[in-house]
Scaffold this motif. Sequence first.
Motif, PDB file in Angstrom:
ATOM      1  N   VAL A 162      49.021  79.462  32.469  1.00 28.03           N
ATOM      2  CA  VAL A 162      50.375  79.750  32.949  1.00 28.03           C
ATOM      3  C   VAL A 162      51.333  79.827  31.757  1.00 28.03           C
ATOM      4  N   GLY A 259      52.064  79.106  38.380  1.00 22.16           N
ATOM      5  CA  GLY A 259      50.685  78.698  38.607  1.00 22.16           C
ATOM      6  C   GLY A 259      50.519  78.157  40.011  1.00 22.16           C
ATOM      7  N   PRO A 265      47.331  83.611  36.648  1.00 23.35           N
ATOM      8  CA  PRO A 265      48.692  83.177  36.308  1.00 23.35           C
ATOM      9  C   PRO A 265      49.658  84.307  36.652  1.00 23.35           C
TER      10      PRO A 265
END
Length: 325
Positions: A162, A259, A265
Amino acid sequence: MTYVRAAGRADALARVESGARFLGGGTNLVDLLRQNVEQASDLVDVSLLEGIIRETDGGGLLIDASVRNAAVAAHPLVRRRYPVLARALLAGASAQIRNMATVGGNILQRTRCMYFYDVEGARCNKRQPGTGCDALDGFNRYHAILGASDQCVATHPSDMCVALAMLDAVIHLSGPEGERSVPLTNFHVLPDAAPHVETVLKSGELIAAVELPPPSGAVTNAEYRKVRDRSSYAFALISVAGGLALADGRVTQARIALGGVAAKPWRATRAEAALVGVAPTPEAFLAAIRKELVGARPLSGNDFKISLVERTVVAVLTALSGAHA
Protein backbone atom coordinates in the motif's frame (compact mmCIF):
# COMPACT_ATOMS: atom_id res chain seq x y z
CA MET A 1 10.32 -32.03 -3.64
CA THR A 2 13.94 -30.90 -3.88
CA TYR A 3 15.56 -27.87 -2.31
CA VAL A 4 18.55 -25.94 -3.65
CA ARG A 5 20.12 -22.66 -2.57
CA ALA A 6 20.89 -20.32 -5.48
CA ALA A 7 24.44 -18.95 -5.71
CA GLY A 8 23.28 -15.82 -7.54
CA ARG A 9 20.48 -14.38 -9.65
CA ALA A 10 21.64 -16.05 -12.87
CA ASP A 11 21.94 -19.38 -11.06
CA ALA A 12 18.44 -18.98 -9.61
CA LEU A 13 16.90 -18.22 -13.00
CA ALA A 14 18.68 -21.16 -14.59
CA ARG A 15 17.36 -23.58 -11.96
CA VAL A 16 13.69 -22.70 -12.18
CA GLU A 17 11.83 -25.02 -14.47
CA SER A 18 8.16 -25.98 -14.71
CA GLY A 19 6.70 -26.59 -11.27
CA ALA A 20 9.62 -25.03 -9.35
CA ARG A 21 9.21 -22.05 -7.04
CA PHE A 22 11.48 -19.33 -5.72
CA LEU A 23 11.72 -19.29 -1.93
CA GLY A 24 12.52 -16.09 -0.04
CA GLY A 25 11.83 -15.85 3.68
CA GLY A 26 9.13 -18.51 3.37
CA THR A 27 6.69 -16.73 5.68
CA ASN A 28 3.80 -17.22 3.22
CA LEU A 29 4.91 -19.85 0.70
CA VAL A 30 5.84 -22.46 3.32
CA ASP A 31 2.39 -22.13 4.92
CA LEU A 32 0.72 -22.54 1.53
CA LEU A 33 2.74 -25.67 0.79
CA ARG A 34 2.09 -27.18 4.22
CA GLN A 35 -1.65 -26.68 3.87
CA ASN A 36 -1.71 -28.03 0.29
CA VAL A 37 -3.01 -24.76 -1.08
CA GLU A 38 -0.03 -24.70 -3.44
CA GLN A 39 2.33 -27.33 -4.78
CA ALA A 40 5.92 -27.17 -6.00
CA SER A 41 8.19 -29.80 -7.50
CA ASP A 42 11.32 -27.91 -6.45
CA LEU A 43 12.25 -24.94 -4.25
CA VAL A 44 15.00 -22.55 -5.30
CA ASP A 45 16.12 -20.55 -2.26
CA VAL A 46 16.89 -16.93 -3.22
CA SER A 47 17.00 -15.58 0.33
CA LEU A 48 20.78 -15.12 0.25
CA LEU A 49 20.94 -13.18 -3.01
CA GLU A 50 22.34 -9.67 -2.89
CA GLY A 51 20.39 -7.67 -0.33
CA ILE A 52 21.35 -4.01 -0.54
CA ILE A 53 19.54 -0.70 -0.18
CA ARG A 54 21.26 2.03 -2.16
CA GLU A 55 20.61 5.44 -3.67
CA THR A 56 20.08 5.69 -7.41
CA ASP A 57 21.82 8.21 -9.66
CA GLY A 58 18.56 10.12 -9.94
CA GLY A 59 18.14 10.55 -6.20
CA GLY A 60 15.74 7.68 -5.57
CA LEU A 61 16.25 4.43 -3.71
CA LEU A 62 16.80 0.88 -4.94
CA ILE A 63 15.88 -1.98 -2.60
CA ASP A 64 16.94 -5.50 -3.54
CA ALA A 65 14.11 -8.04 -3.36
CA SER A 66 15.96 -10.21 -0.84
CA VAL A 67 16.24 -7.45 1.77
CA ARG A 68 14.32 -8.34 4.92
CA ASN A 69 11.29 -6.25 5.85
CA ALA A 70 12.81 -5.35 9.21
CA ALA A 71 15.96 -4.05 7.52
CA VAL A 72 13.95 -1.81 5.21
CA ALA A 73 11.92 -0.38 8.08
CA ALA A 74 15.07 0.39 10.07
CA HIS A 75 17.18 1.83 7.25
CA PRO A 76 18.09 5.51 7.83
CA LEU A 77 17.31 6.58 4.24
CA VAL A 78 13.90 4.93 4.34
CA ARG A 79 13.02 6.42 7.71
CA ARG A 80 14.16 9.91 6.72
CA ARG A 81 13.00 10.13 3.09
CA TYR A 82 10.16 7.60 2.87
CA PRO A 83 8.75 7.40 6.41
CA VAL A 84 5.38 6.10 5.20
CA LEU A 85 7.10 2.92 4.01
CA ALA A 86 8.80 2.33 7.35
CA ARG A 87 5.50 2.85 9.18
CA ALA A 88 3.63 0.48 6.89
CA LEU A 89 6.22 -2.24 7.40
CA LEU A 90 6.15 -1.84 11.17
CA ALA A 91 2.37 -2.15 11.09
CA GLY A 92 2.60 -5.55 9.42
CA ALA A 93 2.92 -8.98 11.05
CA SER A 94 5.19 -9.50 14.06
CA ALA A 95 8.83 -8.58 14.67
CA GLN A 96 9.85 -12.21 14.14
CA ILE A 97 8.10 -12.40 10.77
CA ARG A 98 9.52 -9.04 9.66
CA ASN A 99 12.98 -10.40 10.44
CA MET A 100 12.37 -13.31 8.04
CA ALA A 101 10.12 -11.90 5.32
CA THR A 102 11.71 -10.44 2.20
CA VAL A 103 10.60 -7.51 0.07
CA GLY A 104 10.00 -9.76 -2.94
CA GLY A 105 8.02 -12.25 -0.90
CA ASN A 106 5.91 -9.50 0.65
CA ILE A 107 4.91 -8.29 -2.81
CA LEU A 108 3.97 -11.81 -3.89
CA GLN A 109 2.12 -12.89 -0.75
CA ARG A 110 -1.32 -14.30 -1.40
CA THR A 111 -4.68 -13.48 0.12
CA ARG A 112 -5.59 -14.56 3.65
CA CYS A 113 -9.21 -15.34 2.65
CA MET A 114 -10.38 -18.23 4.84
CA TYR A 115 -12.03 -19.97 1.90
CA PHE A 116 -8.78 -19.84 -0.08
CA TYR A 117 -7.05 -21.78 2.70
CA ASP A 118 -9.89 -24.28 3.24
CA VAL A 119 -8.83 -26.90 0.69
CA GLU A 120 -11.23 -29.54 1.99
CA GLY A 121 -14.51 -27.74 2.48
CA ALA A 122 -14.66 -24.49 0.49
CA ARG A 123 -15.08 -23.47 -3.12
CA CYS A 124 -12.45 -20.99 -4.30
CA ASN A 125 -11.88 -19.83 -7.87
CA LYS A 126 -8.50 -18.45 -6.90
CA ARG A 127 -7.30 -21.82 -5.65
CA GLN A 128 -9.23 -23.98 -8.12
CA PRO A 129 -10.63 -22.04 -11.11
CA GLY A 130 -14.22 -22.73 -12.02
CA THR A 131 -15.38 -24.09 -8.67
CA GLY A 132 -17.07 -20.96 -7.34
CA CYS A 133 -16.51 -18.45 -4.53
CA ASP A 134 -17.96 -19.22 -1.10
CA ALA A 135 -17.02 -15.78 0.19
CA LEU A 136 -19.69 -14.10 -1.94
CA ASP A 137 -22.47 -15.35 0.33
CA GLY A 138 -20.35 -16.39 3.29
CA PHE A 139 -18.27 -14.65 5.94
CA ASN A 140 -16.91 -11.66 4.00
CA ARG A 141 -16.07 -9.07 6.64
CA TYR A 142 -12.48 -8.80 5.38
CA HIS A 143 -13.21 -8.89 1.67
CA ALA A 144 -13.11 -6.42 -1.22
CA ILE A 145 -15.40 -3.49 -1.91
CA LEU A 146 -13.50 -2.21 -4.97
CA GLY A 147 -12.43 -3.96 -8.17
CA ALA A 148 -13.93 -7.33 -7.28
CA SER A 149 -15.86 -9.63 -9.60
CA ASP A 150 -18.49 -12.34 -9.32
CA GLN A 151 -15.57 -14.80 -9.41
CA CYS A 152 -13.55 -13.51 -6.45
CA VAL A 153 -13.77 -10.91 -3.69
CA ALA A 154 -10.46 -11.60 -1.91
CA THR A 155 -8.13 -8.78 -0.87
CA HIS A 156 -4.36 -8.41 -1.06
CA PRO A 157 -2.96 -8.51 2.50
CA SER A 158 0.27 -6.49 2.24
CA ASP A 159 0.82 -3.31 4.26
CA MET A 160 4.12 -2.60 2.51
CA CYS A 161 2.54 -2.67 -0.95
CA VAL A 162 0.00 0.00 0.00
CA ALA A 163 2.86 2.36 0.84
CA LEU A 164 4.74 1.36 -2.32
CA ALA A 165 1.66 2.14 -4.41
CA MET A 166 1.46 5.61 -2.88
CA LEU A 167 5.18 6.15 -3.52
CA ASP A 168 4.97 5.28 -7.26
CA ALA A 169 7.36 2.38 -6.74
CA VAL A 170 8.63 0.42 -9.74
CA ILE A 171 9.25 -3.35 -9.66
CA HIS A 172 12.33 -4.62 -11.52
CA LEU A 173 11.97 -8.16 -12.88
CA SER A 174 14.50 -10.65 -14.27
CA GLY A 175 13.58 -13.70 -16.32
CA PRO A 176 14.39 -15.94 -19.26
CA GLU A 177 13.51 -13.13 -21.68
CA GLY A 178 15.69 -10.56 -19.92
CA GLU A 179 14.87 -7.70 -17.60
CA ARG A 180 11.87 -5.40 -17.46
CA SER A 181 10.24 -2.93 -15.09
CA VAL A 182 6.60 -2.59 -14.05
CA PRO A 183 4.97 0.09 -11.87
CA LEU A 184 3.80 -1.45 -8.59
CA THR A 185 0.28 -0.21 -9.32
CA ASN A 186 0.26 -2.33 -12.50
CA PHE A 187 1.98 -5.40 -11.04
CA HIS A 188 -1.03 -6.91 -9.28
CA VAL A 189 -4.16 -7.52 -11.34
CA LEU A 190 -7.86 -7.51 -10.48
CA PRO A 191 -9.70 -10.85 -10.53
CA ASP A 192 -12.21 -10.35 -13.36
CA ALA A 193 -12.83 -13.84 -14.79
CA ALA A 194 -9.43 -15.27 -13.82
CA PRO A 195 -8.80 -14.71 -10.10
CA HIS A 196 -6.01 -17.31 -10.03
CA VAL A 197 -3.90 -14.85 -12.07
CA GLU A 198 -2.75 -12.34 -9.48
CA THR A 199 0.24 -10.54 -11.04
CA VAL A 200 1.84 -9.82 -14.41
CA LEU A 201 4.82 -12.00 -13.43
CA LYS A 202 5.73 -14.38 -16.26
CA SER A 203 6.84 -17.99 -15.87
CA GLY A 204 10.41 -18.16 -14.57
CA GLU A 205 10.58 -14.46 -13.68
CA LEU A 206 12.04 -13.24 -10.41
CA ILE A 207 11.48 -9.94 -8.61
CA ALA A 208 14.96 -8.43 -8.54
CA ALA A 209 14.42 -5.07 -6.83
CA VAL A 210 12.03 -2.26 -5.97
CA GLU A 211 12.86 1.29 -6.97
CA LEU A 212 11.47 4.40 -5.30
CA PRO A 213 11.58 7.74 -7.15
CA PRO A 214 13.07 10.81 -5.45
CA PRO A 215 10.78 12.01 -2.65
CA SER A 216 8.44 14.94 -3.23
CA GLY A 217 6.53 17.04 -0.70
CA ALA A 218 3.62 14.62 -0.62
CA VAL A 219 6.04 11.77 0.11
CA THR A 220 7.88 13.33 3.02
CA ASN A 221 4.63 14.68 4.51
CA ALA A 222 2.91 11.32 4.63
CA GLU A 223 1.29 8.86 7.01
CA TYR A 224 0.21 5.22 7.10
CA ARG A 225 -2.78 4.27 9.18
CA LYS A 226 -4.05 0.71 9.61
CA VAL A 227 -7.46 -0.16 11.03
CA ARG A 228 -7.75 -3.73 12.32
CA ASP A 229 -9.71 -5.84 14.76
CA ARG A 230 -6.88 -6.05 17.29
CA SER A 231 -3.81 -3.93 17.91
CA SER A 232 -1.12 -6.41 16.86
CA TYR A 233 -0.53 -9.13 14.32
CA ALA A 234 -3.78 -8.69 12.42
CA PHE A 235 -4.43 -7.96 8.78
CA ALA A 236 -6.08 -4.69 7.88
CA LEU A 237 -9.80 -4.19 7.69
CA ILE A 238 -8.73 -1.14 5.73
CA SER A 239 -5.53 0.89 5.60
CA VAL A 240 -4.57 4.28 4.20
CA ALA A 241 -1.25 5.59 2.95
CA GLY A 242 -1.73 9.31 2.47
CA GLY A 243 0.53 12.17 1.48
CA LEU A 244 -0.13 15.88 1.07
CA ALA A 245 1.79 18.87 -0.31
CA LEU A 246 0.49 22.40 0.31
CA ALA A 247 1.27 25.89 -0.92
CA ASP A 248 -0.55 29.18 -0.30
CA GLY A 249 -3.35 27.44 1.54
CA ARG A 250 -4.08 25.00 -1.30
CA VAL A 251 -3.31 21.36 -2.05
CA THR A 252 -0.63 21.09 -4.72
CA GLN A 253 -0.29 17.31 -4.61
CA ALA A 254 -2.20 14.51 -2.93
CA ARG A 255 -1.30 10.84 -2.79
CA ILE A 256 -3.71 8.24 -1.45
CA ALA A 257 -3.47 4.45 -1.54
CA LEU A 258 -5.87 2.06 0.16
CA GLY A 259 -5.37 -1.43 1.55
CA GLY A 260 -7.88 -4.08 2.56
CA VAL A 261 -10.37 -2.98 -0.10
CA ALA A 262 -9.32 -4.80 -3.28
CA ALA A 263 -7.26 -7.62 -4.76
CA LYS A 264 -4.41 -5.13 -5.17
CA PRO A 265 -3.22 -2.01 -3.39
CA TRP A 266 -5.74 0.58 -4.55
CA ARG A 267 -4.37 3.93 -5.72
CA ALA A 268 -7.14 6.46 -5.26
CA THR A 269 -6.44 8.56 -8.36
CA ARG A 270 -9.92 10.10 -8.55
CA ALA A 271 -9.63 11.38 -5.00
CA GLU A 272 -6.13 12.69 -5.63
CA ALA A 273 -7.22 14.64 -8.72
CA ALA A 274 -10.20 16.11 -6.89
CA LEU A 275 -7.98 17.59 -4.19
CA VAL A 276 -5.50 19.50 -6.33
CA GLY A 277 -6.04 23.24 -6.01
CA VAL A 278 -8.59 23.10 -3.19
CA ALA A 279 -8.31 24.26 0.40
CA PRO A 280 -7.31 21.40 2.74
CA THR A 281 -10.47 20.98 4.79
CA PRO A 282 -12.16 17.85 6.18
CA GLU A 283 -15.13 18.60 3.93
CA ALA A 284 -12.91 18.65 0.84
CA PHE A 285 -11.18 15.43 1.87
CA LEU A 286 -14.53 13.69 2.38
CA ALA A 287 -15.89 14.86 -0.97
CA ALA A 288 -12.73 13.64 -2.71
CA ILE A 289 -12.70 10.14 -1.24
CA ARG A 290 -16.40 9.77 -1.96
CA LYS A 291 -15.61 10.29 -5.63
CA GLU A 292 -13.21 7.36 -5.37
CA LEU A 293 -15.78 5.16 -3.66
CA VAL A 294 -18.58 5.72 -6.19
CA GLY A 295 -17.85 2.31 -7.68
CA ALA A 296 -17.66 0.48 -4.34
CA ARG A 297 -19.72 -2.70 -4.15
CA PRO A 298 -19.89 -3.90 -0.54
CA LEU A 299 -20.93 -7.41 0.41
CA SER A 300 -23.37 -8.50 3.10
CA GLY A 301 -20.73 -8.37 5.83
CA ASN A 302 -18.46 -5.47 4.90
CA ASP A 303 -20.55 -2.43 4.01
CA PHE A 304 -18.97 -0.72 7.03
CA LYS A 305 -15.74 -0.46 5.05
CA ILE A 306 -17.07 2.46 3.01
CA SER A 307 -17.57 4.74 6.01
CA LEU A 308 -14.38 3.38 7.58
CA VAL A 309 -12.36 4.38 4.50
CA GLU A 310 -14.01 7.79 4.47
CA ARG A 311 -13.29 8.53 8.12
CA THR A 312 -9.73 7.22 7.99
CA VAL A 313 -8.79 9.15 4.86
CA VAL A 314 -10.24 12.35 6.31
CA ALA A 315 -8.37 11.79 9.59
CA VAL A 316 -5.04 11.11 7.87
CA LEU A 317 -5.23 14.05 5.46
CA THR A 318 -6.50 16.43 8.15
CA ALA A 319 -3.55 15.53 10.37
CA LEU A 320 -1.13 16.06 7.47
CA SER A 321 -2.64 19.43 6.54
CA GLY A 322 -2.47 20.56 10.17
CA ALA A 323 1.18 19.56 10.44
CA HIS A 324 2.11 21.71 7.45
CA ALA A 325 -0.53 24.43 7.53
